[in-house]
Design a protein around this motif. Structure first.
Motif, short mmCIF file in Angstrom:
data_model
loop_
_atom_site.label_atom_id
_atom_site.label_comp_id
_atom_site.label_asym_id
_atom_site.label_seq_id
_atom_site.Cartn_x
_atom_site.Cartn_y
_atom_site.Cartn_z
N GLY A 75 0.81 -1.22 0.00
CA GLY A 75 0.00 0.00 0.00
C GLY A 75 0.84 1.26 0.00
O GLY A 75 2.08 1.20 0.09
N ALA A 76 0.15 2.38 -0.09
CA ALA A 76 0.86 3.66 -0.05
C ALA A 76 1.57 3.80 1.29
O ALA A 76 2.68 4.35 1.37
N SER A 77 0.96 3.27 2.34
CA SER A 77 1.53 3.45 3.70
C SER A 77 2.92 2.83 3.83
O SER A 77 3.73 3.32 4.61
N PHE A 80 5.67 5.18 3.13
CA PHE A 80 6.03 6.18 4.16
C PHE A 80 7.37 5.81 4.79
O PHE A 80 8.13 6.67 5.22
N TRP A 101 -2.54 11.96 5.63
CA TRP A 101 -1.59 11.06 4.95
C TRP A 101 -0.21 11.66 4.95
O TRP A 101 0.79 10.95 5.15
N CYS A 147 1.99 15.39 -0.22
CA CYS A 147 0.85 14.57 -0.63
C CYS A 147 0.07 15.47 -1.58
O CYS A 147 -0.51 16.48 -1.16
N ASN A 149 -2.63 15.31 -3.59
CA ASN A 149 -4.08 15.47 -3.47
C ASN A 149 -4.50 14.86 -2.14
O ASN A 149 -4.22 13.69 -1.87
N THR A 151 -6.88 13.34 0.02
CA THR A 151 -8.09 12.54 -0.12
C THR A 151 -9.16 12.87 0.91
O THR A 151 -10.34 12.94 0.59
N ASP A 171 3.18 11.74 -3.03
CA ASP A 171 2.13 10.73 -2.91
C ASP A 171 0.95 11.22 -3.76
O ASP A 171 0.34 12.25 -3.45
N SER A 173 -1.66 9.16 -4.64
CA SER A 173 -2.66 8.07 -4.58
C SER A 173 -4.03 8.48 -5.13
O SER A 173 -4.62 7.76 -5.92
N SER A 174 -4.53 9.63 -4.68
CA SER A 174 -5.91 9.97 -5.03
C SER A 174 -6.03 10.92 -6.23
O SER A 174 -7.13 11.38 -6.53
N GLN A 194 -5.76 1.79 -5.40
CA GLN A 194 -7.18 1.55 -5.10
C GLN A 194 -8.04 2.81 -5.10
O GLN A 194 -9.24 2.72 -4.89
N LYS A 195 -7.45 3.98 -5.35
CA LYS A 195 -8.25 5.20 -5.41
C LYS A 195 -8.72 5.46 -6.84
O LYS A 195 -9.88 5.74 -7.06
#
Ligand SMILES: *Cc1c(COP(=O)(O)O)cnc(C)c1O
Length: 360
Positions: A75-77, A80, A101, A147, A149, A151, A171, A173-174, A194-195
């Motif tokens: 995952g994105a986490s 980190f 995030w 980050c 965007n 989310t 990041d 992700s979104s 997954q976004k």
């Protein structure tokens, strides 16, 4: 079969075409006699799937040859930690904290070295993007982290920070593939898929080659080294094979839709429908400073918690689902990613108008 309008922030809506195609190929992928989730990741058939996925992503984002594309897990986490472990040569990095995030990434980096908060918008519940045109950045930071965007809060950088020559790590992700990007402005672009791209379980890392080195922090696990994954073309161990296959289908769908410029136009059009309504509504209000509004995540409130709850309940019953805001902020949030059709946003606004009239 009945499909809802799914405004979830993630895992989120995917293109119906892609889901149908995957369903058709479920039992027998292109004459292989098996599902993609049953085949060896080292087979010829799968090799074509992952190579085509990478090439289509490179085409869509115009990724230069001196960047690697990695399909990873965790995952994105997990990034980190992976980012400081691989990039913190001076054990010092700058973080711009624009939401939860970014804050989590900042806190994680603090485990491995000195994480410096260069700017933050926490004073106003992360409802804006701070001015990043002239930040006080120490000379010896290894990178500047954002980050792009947010989310949860629905903000987006409309201009990248002035990093004063330092490597930018983002990041995305979104907002992944929601509009064109100039990859050369970044050292690392990464996001959980997954976004806006595919099923949870895949994280994509686009990283400039000179940042991939043997020189990681002592104790860095093999699986958390960019170099091991880059040297093995994302096949050091078993990759999230089925997830990558779906991502590949979404890349092809995006190409067919006209690529990222066309997506940007479509996304702007969709977001405008919702923001224009919010700006004139007597009941609903957007929570973000207008200039920093995200095209992907649109938070809004009525100012009355009971009314918010009533709205979410009635919207759900009418087929507009997952509109409840993040548990830490309350209110509502409509995530309107690439795969949300314009019709879904139009119908949501119609529903909001009706709710407003009934609850005036
Ligand atoms: C969802 C999200 C994350 C966390 O993703 P996981 O894959 O659950 O670790 C990180 N950053 C942003 C911007 C997100 O939207």
């Amino acid at each position: 079969m009945s499909r809802v309008y799914n405004f979830s922030a993630g895992p989120a809506v995917l293109p119906e075409e892609v889901l149908k195609e995957a369903a058709e190929e479920m039992l027998d992928y292109k004459g292989s006699g098996m599902s993609v989730m049953e085949m060896s990741h080292r087979s010829k058939v799968y090799d074509t799937i992952i190579k085509e996925a990478e090439q289509d992503l490179r085409d869509l984002m115009n990724i230069p040859d001196n960047y690697k594309v990695l399909f990873l897990q965790g995952g994105a986490s997990q990034q980190f930690a992976m980012i400081p472990m691989n990039l913190m040569k001076n054990k010092k990095a700058g973080y711009i904290v624009t939401g939860q995030w970014a804050k989590k990434a900042y806190q994680e980096a603090g485990i491995y070295g000195e994480a410096i908060k260069l700017a933050s918008s926490e004073d106003k519940t992360f409802s804006y993007i701070p001015d990043c045109s002239d930040l006080d950045i120490p000379e010896d930071v290894d990178y500047v982290y954002i980050c792009e965007n947010n989310t949860i809060y629905g903000t987006k950088y409309k201009e990248l920070p002035n990093t004063k020559g330092h490597t930018l790590v983002a990041d995305v992700s979104s907002c992944f593939l929601s509009e064109p990007v100039d990859v050369t402005k970044y050292g690392v672009i990464y996001g959980g898929v997954q976004k806006n791209i595919g099923p949870a379980g895949v994280v994509i890392v686009i990283i400039r080659e000179d940042l991939i080195t043997e020189d990681t922090l002592p104790g860095t696990p093999t699986m958390l080294k960019y170099k091991i994954h880059a040297d093995n073309a994302s096949l050091y161990n078993t990759p999230p094979a089925y997830g990558i296959y779906i991502c590949g289908k979404v890349f092809k769908w995006l190409k067919k839709m006209g690529g990222l410029s066309a997506m940007k136009e479509r996304n702007e059009e969709k977001a405008k429908i919702l923001y224009d309504f919010l700006d004139q509504s007597k009941l609903f209000q957007g929570t973000v400073v207008p200039k920093d509004r995200s095209l992907m995540n649109v938070p809004f409130v009525t100012g009355n918690e009971e009314l918010d709850a009533k709205f979410v309940k009635e919207a759900t019953a009418a087929g507009f689902v997952n509109l409840k805001g993040h548990r830490t902020v309350g209110g509502m949030r409509a995530s309107i990613y690439n795969a949300m059709p314009k019709e879904g946003v139009e119908k949501l606004v119609e529903f909001m108008k009706k709710f407003e009239e009934e609850n005036a």
